[in-house]
Design a protein around this motif. Structure first.
Motif, PDB file in Angstrom:
ATOM      1  N   ASN A  88      -2.545  27.781  21.601  1.00  0.00           N
ATOM      2  CA  ASN A  88      -3.062  28.276  22.870  1.00  0.00           C
ATOM      3  C   ASN A  88      -2.318  29.549  23.258  1.00  0.00           C
ATOM      4  O   ASN A  88      -1.170  29.500  23.705  1.00  0.00           O
ATOM      5  N   CYS A  89      -3.002  30.673  23.066  1.00  0.00           N
ATOM      6  CA  CYS A  89      -2.385  31.968  23.335  1.00  0.00           C
ATOM      7  C   CYS A  89      -3.221  32.809  24.300  1.00  0.00           C
ATOM      8  O   CYS A  89      -2.799  33.895  24.681  1.00  0.00           O
ATOM      9  N   ALA A  90      -4.414  32.332  24.680  1.00  0.00           N
ATOM     10  CA  ALA A  90      -5.262  33.072  25.611  1.00  0.00           C
ATOM     11  C   ALA A  90      -4.522  33.261  26.930  1.00  0.00           C
ATOM     12  O   ALA A  90      -3.906  32.322  27.457  1.00  0.00           O
ATOM     13  N   TRP A  91      -4.616  34.473  27.482  1.00  0.00           N
ATOM     14  CA  TRP A  91      -3.769  34.802  28.635  1.00  0.00           C
ATOM     15  C   TRP A  91      -4.252  36.109  29.232  1.00  0.00           C
ATOM     16  O   TRP A  91      -4.389  37.104  28.524  1.00  0.00           O
ATOM     17  N   GLY A  92      -4.538  36.108  30.514  1.00  0.00           N
ATOM     18  CA  GLY A  92      -4.971  37.332  31.171  1.00  0.00           C
ATOM     19  C   GLY A  92      -3.940  37.888  32.121  1.00  0.00           C
ATOM     20  O   GLY A  92      -4.243  38.763  32.939  1.00  0.00           O
ATOM     21  N   GLY A  93      -2.712  37.399  32.031  1.00  0.00           N
ATOM     22  CA  GLY A  93      -1.695  37.736  33.022  1.00  0.00           C
ATOM     23  C   GLY A  93      -1.147  39.141  32.969  1.00  0.00           C
ATOM     24  O   GLY A  93      -0.541  39.605  33.934  1.00  0.00           O
ATOM     25  N   TYR A  94      -1.320  39.826  31.832  1.00  0.00           N
ATOM     26  CA  TYR A  94      -0.749  41.168  31.719  1.00  0.00           C
ATOM     27  C   TYR A  94      -1.768  42.262  31.998  1.00  0.00           C
ATOM     28  O   TYR A  94      -1.490  43.440  31.800  1.00  0.00           O
TER      29      TYR A  94
END
Length: 274
Positions: A88-94
């Motif tokens: 699980n690497c999906a990430w919109g934080g940046y």
């Protein structure tokens, strides 16, 4: 297929799903796992345009949309009938760290834009929960598999902003509790902390002197570490734990793509503002 026994005899061709594989750490993990012999599926909103080899099966997916996530697993069931590894690497934080000329990333919580909550909690933590639930439905009948949640030291101290800390702490707690429920099925769950990774964004920032890359890690390094963990016959003893990628690498003799051995960062090495 039993997760613990016979790990050394498992042939190449284990099926891996890496979410958020379009760029950054996710892309590097996908490349590292492909080189280690996994059949790799990668998801992302821009996966069709990603710089990935044709051997990686691309599945366009916005993990904010549950129906798109469900479709990914329908494809896996149809084409493979199993799943051995979920990262699980999906990430919109940046995304959108600078808005209107202002660097909003370190703003106090009462001044944070609410899209950051969506990017970190919904596109990050919630997406990992939903993907893990789908993965568990494939892994529990086969009594084997591995779920890796990419996390970071913000779970343990204030780094950058409050929402960041909430997201990473929630990820580590999710790992711990999922591990309890999956243990009877020989499916370990791990939180894995990278170090400073030479992603596209970090390399761009390093040109302005923002980062010292002397102890950094390639994105592919994390994939190499995950492969070593996957093949550890005693991995179930680690389930529910937080592991530092570079420390695991030293334990198993995993080197980075340039032959280096990145140092394992500790909480004391992490500075505010990351």
């Amino acid at each position: 297929m039993n997760h613990v026994s016979g790990r050394d005899e498992v042939p190449a061709g284990n099926v891996a799903l890496v979410t958020g594989a379009s760029r950054g750490v996710g892309r590097g993990i996908a490349l590292g796992l492909l080189a280690a012999g996994f059949e790799v599926y990668g998801t992302g909103r821009s996966i069709d345009q990603a710089d990935l080899p044709r051997e990686i099966r691309r599945l366009r997916c916005d993990h904010l949309k549950d129906e798109e996530t469900a479709h990914v697993y329908e494809v896996l069931r149809s084409e493979q009938g199993r799943l051995d590894l979920l990262v699980n690497c999906a990430w919109g934080g940046y995304e959108k760290m600078v808005e209107g000329g202002a660097f909003t990333w370190p703003a106090p919580f009462w001044e944070q834009p609410m899209h950051r909550w969506t990017g970190m909690i919904d596109a990050g933590v919630r997406a990992a929960f939903v993907c893990s639930a789908h993965a568990a439905r494939l892994m529990t009948p086969q009594n084997g598999g591995l779920i890796v949640n990419i996390s970071f030291w913000a779970a343990q101290r204030h780094l950058g902003n409050t929402i960041y800390g909430i997201a990473k702490a929630a990820t580590d707690k999710m790992t711990s509790d999922m591990a309890v429920e999956l243990k009877p099925f020989d499916v370990p769950v791990i939180s894995l902390y990278p170090g400073l990774v030479r992603t596209e964004a970090v390399l761009a920032a390093a040109e302005s002197g923002a980062f010292d890359l002397s102890t950094s890690e390639s994105p592919e390094f994390i994939g190499r570490v995950i492969s070593a963990l996957f093949h550890d016959p005693n991995l179930m003893a680690r389930t529910g734990q937080v592991l530092v990628a570079a420390a695991v690498a030293k334990e198993f003799g995993v080197l980075d793509t340039d032959g280096s051995s990145p140092p394992a960062l500790t909480l004391g090495d992490i500075r505010d503002g990351l």
